[in-house]
Write a protein that holds these residues in place. Structure first.
Motif, PDB file in Angstrom:
ATOM      1  N   VAL A 149       9.175   6.561  10.849  1.00  0.00           N
ATOM      2  CA  VAL A 149       8.458   6.635  12.124  1.00  0.00           C
ATOM      3  C   VAL A 149       7.920   8.055  12.279  1.00  0.00           C
ATOM      4  N   GLY A 150       6.759   8.174  12.899  1.00  0.00           N
ATOM      5  CA  GLY A 150       6.187   9.488  13.152  1.00  0.00           C
ATOM      6  C   GLY A 150       4.919   9.378  13.957  1.00  0.00           C
ATOM      7  N   ARG A 151       4.364  10.536  14.264  1.00  0.00           N
ATOM      8  CA  ARG A 151       3.138  10.598  15.047  1.00  0.00           C
ATOM      9  C   ARG A 151       1.948  10.815  14.110  1.00  0.00           C
ATOM     10  N   ILE A 152       0.931   9.998  14.284  1.00  0.00           N
ATOM     11  CA  ILE A 152      -0.281  10.038  13.463  1.00  0.00           C
ATOM     12  C   ILE A 152      -1.146  11.239  13.821  1.00  0.00           C
ATOM     13  N   ASP A 153      -1.697  11.851  12.792  1.00  0.00           N
ATOM     14  CA  ASP A 153      -2.746  12.851  12.936  1.00  0.00           C
ATOM     15  C   ASP A 153      -3.971  12.216  12.283  1.00  0.00           C
ATOM     16  N   LYS A 154      -5.045  12.102  13.025  1.00  0.00           N
ATOM     17  CA  LYS A 154      -6.244  11.392  12.559  1.00  0.00           C
ATOM     18  C   LYS A 154      -7.114  12.261  11.655  1.00  0.00           C
ATOM     19  N   ARG A 189       2.347  13.570  11.015  1.00  0.00           N
ATOM     20  CA  ARG A 189       2.675  14.983  11.207  1.00  0.00           C
ATOM     21  C   ARG A 189       4.116  15.202  10.761  1.00  0.00           C
ATOM     22  N   PRO A 190       4.341  16.072   9.791  1.00  0.00           N
ATOM     23  CA  PRO A 190       5.687  16.252   9.221  1.00  0.00           C
ATOM     24  C   PRO A 190       6.778  16.543  10.249  1.00  0.00           C
ATOM     25  N   SER A 213       0.855  -1.189   0.000  1.00  0.00           N
ATOM     26  CA  SER A 213       0.000   0.000   0.000  1.00  0.00           C
ATOM     27  C   SER A 213       0.885   1.232   0.000  1.00  0.00           C
ATOM     28  N   GLU A 214       0.515   2.230  -0.775  1.00  0.00           N
ATOM     29  CA  GLU A 214       1.319   3.448  -0.863  1.00  0.00           C
ATOM     30  C   GLU A 214       0.770   4.508   0.085  1.00  0.00           C
ATOM     31  N   PHE A 215       1.682   5.173   0.776  1.00  0.00           N
ATOM     32  CA  PHE A 215       1.348   6.196   1.766  1.00  0.00           C
ATOM     33  C   PHE A 215       2.308   7.355   1.546  1.00  0.00           C
ATOM     34  N   VAL A 216       1.800   8.571   1.454  1.00  0.00           N
ATOM     35  CA  VAL A 216       2.641   9.733   1.179  1.00  0.00           C
ATOM     36  C   VAL A 216       2.976  10.454   2.475  1.00  0.00           C
ATOM     37  N   ILE A 217       4.264  10.792   2.626  1.00  0.00           N
ATOM     38  CA  ILE A 217       4.705  11.575   3.774  1.00  0.00           C
ATOM     39  C   ILE A 217       5.259  12.908   3.288  1.00  0.00           C
ATOM     40  N   LYS A 218       5.149  13.898   4.150  1.00  0.00           N
ATOM     41  CA  LYS A 218       5.667  15.236   3.854  1.00  0.00           C
ATOM     42  C   LYS A 218       6.815  15.507   4.822  1.00  0.00           C
ATOM     43  N   LEU A 219       7.977  15.819   4.263  1.00  0.00           N
ATOM     44  CA  LEU A 219       9.134  16.165   5.085  1.00  0.00           C
ATOM     45  C   LEU A 219       9.426  17.648   4.942  1.00  0.00           C
ATOM     46  N   THR A 220       9.759  18.300   6.054  1.00  0.00           N
ATOM     47  CA  THR A 220      10.072  19.723   6.039  1.00  0.00           C
ATOM     48  C   THR A 220      11.479  20.021   6.542  1.00  0.00           C
ATOM     49  N   ASP A 221      12.094  19.073   7.208  1.00  0.00           N
ATOM     50  CA  ASP A 221      13.452  19.247   7.734  1.00  0.00           C
ATOM     51  C   ASP A 221      14.452  18.945   6.611  1.00  0.00           C
ATOM     52  N   PRO A 222      15.296  19.907   6.242  1.00  0.00           N
ATOM     53  CA  PRO A 222      16.250  19.683   5.138  1.00  0.00           C
ATOM     54  C   PRO A 222      17.156  18.462   5.339  1.00  0.00           C
ATOM     55  N   ARG A 223      17.541  18.193   6.569  1.00  0.00           N
ATOM     56  CA  ARG A 223      18.392  17.030   6.853  1.00  0.00           C
ATOM     57  C   ARG A 223      17.635  15.724   6.571  1.00  0.00           C
ATOM     58  N   LYS A 224      16.384  15.677   6.954  1.00  0.00           N
ATOM     59  CA  LYS A 224      15.580  14.470   6.723  1.00  0.00           C
ATOM     60  C   LYS A 224      15.233  14.312   5.239  1.00  0.00           C
ATOM     61  N   ILE A 225      15.015  15.440   4.566  1.00  0.00           N
ATOM     62  CA  ILE A 225      14.762  15.394   3.123  1.00  0.00           C
ATOM     63  C   ILE A 225      15.983  14.804   2.416  1.00  0.00           C
ATOM     64  N   GLN A 226      17.163  15.251   2.808  1.00  0.00           N
ATOM     65  CA  GLN A 226      18.385  14.729   2.190  1.00  0.00           C
ATOM     66  C   GLN A 226      18.562  13.247   2.499  1.00  0.00           C
ATOM     67  N   HIS A 227      18.261  12.844   3.739  1.00  0.00           N
ATOM     68  CA  HIS A 227      18.374  11.426   4.095  1.00  0.00           C
ATOM     69  C   HIS A 227      17.422  10.591   3.228  1.00  0.00           C
ATOM     70  N   ALA A 228      16.198  11.070   3.035  1.00  0.00           N
ATOM     71  CA  ALA A 228      15.224  10.349   2.198  1.00  0.00           C
ATOM     72  C   ALA A 228      15.739  10.232   0.768  1.00  0.00           C
ATOM     73  N   ARG A 229      16.283  11.301   0.245  1.00  0.00           N
ATOM     74  CA  ARG A 229      16.830  11.262  -1.124  1.00  0.00           C
ATOM     75  C   ARG A 229      18.030  10.335  -1.211  1.00  0.00           C
ATOM     76  N   ASP A 230      18.851  10.304  -0.173  1.00  0.00           N
ATOM     77  CA  ASP A 230      19.999   9.387  -0.146  1.00  0.00           C
ATOM     78  C   ASP A 230      19.525   7.930  -0.121  1.00  0.00           C
ATOM     79  N   LEU A 231      18.456   7.654   0.601  1.00  0.00           N
ATOM     80  CA  LEU A 231      17.905   6.293   0.619  1.00  0.00           C
ATOM     81  C   LEU A 231      17.427   5.898  -0.774  1.00  0.00           C
TER      82      LEU A 231
END
Length: 154
Positions: A83-88, A102-103, A53-71
Motif C-alpha cells: 500500500v502507498g500513495r501514488i505520485d503521478k 512515493r517511497p 503486470s510487474e511494478f517496481v517499488i523503492k523502499l527506504t525504511d530499513p524495517r520495511k526493507i527487512q519485511h520485504a526480504r522476509d516475505l
C-alpha cells in the motif's frame, strides 16, 4: 466471532490507510548528504498483481526493507500486500508506468478497504481520475499485490 474478526480487520485497514494517507511531516532536509545516504540505503522490489503486470517499488525504511526480504525468503507471511500513495510522475526505476508509489508512504497490509484496490493496468488507464472518487487521497492498495523479487539499484 467472524463478524468481530471482520470488524477488527476493517478497523486495522482503516488505521493503515489513515497513516499512509497522512504521510510523513514535511520539513527541510539537511542537504545532499542526507539525500545520498537515503538513496544508498534504498532497496527496490518488483511486485505483481492478479494481472501479472510487474511494478517496481523503492523502499527506504530499513524495517520495511527487512519485511520485504522476509516475505521473499518465506520467513514471514504476514502483511504480504503493498500500500502507498501514488505520485503521478514516472521514475527511472519504474519506467513502464507513468506513476509510482512515493517511497516514504509505502507499507504492507493483510486486509484493506475496497476503495483503494485496483490493478496496476487499471490505475495506469485511469490515472487522470486517481485522487478523486477513484483512489481517494491517491492511496493505492492492490489486494492481489505480492512481491516477487528484489532488483539491483538502478
Amino acid at each position: 466471532m467472524r463478524r468481530i474478526s471482520t470488524r477488527i480487520g476493517m478497523l486495522v485497514a482503516a488505521a493503515v490507510l489513515a497513516v499512509v494517507a497522512a504521510g510523513p511531516a514535511q520539513g527541510k532536509q539537511a542537504g545532499d548528504a542526507a539525500h545520498r545516504t537515503r538513496d544508498e540505503s534504498a532497496a527496490y522490489f518488483v511486485m505483481t498483481d492478479v494481472t501479472r503486470s510487474e511494478f517496481v517499488i523503492k523502499l527506504t525504511d530499513p524495517r520495511k526493507i527487512q519485511h520485504a526480504r522476509d516475505l521473499l525468503s518465506g520467513a514471514s507471511h504476514s502483511e504480504p500486500h503493498v500500500v502507498g500513495r501514488i505520485d503521478k510522475r514516472p521514475v527511472p526505476y519504474n519506467w513502464r508506468w507513468s506513476f509510482h508509489l512515493r517511497p516514504e508512504t509505502i507499507d504492507f497490509f493483510d486486509f484493506a478497504i475496497e476503495v483503494c484496490d485496483a490493478t496496476t493496468p487499471y490505475v495506469e488507464d485511469h490515472l487522470d481520475e486517481a485522487g478523486g472518487p477513484f483512489l481517494p487521497g491517491l492511496v493505492w492498495c492492490p489486494w492481489t499485490s505480492k512481491l516477487v523479487r528484489e532488483v539491483p539499484q538502478p
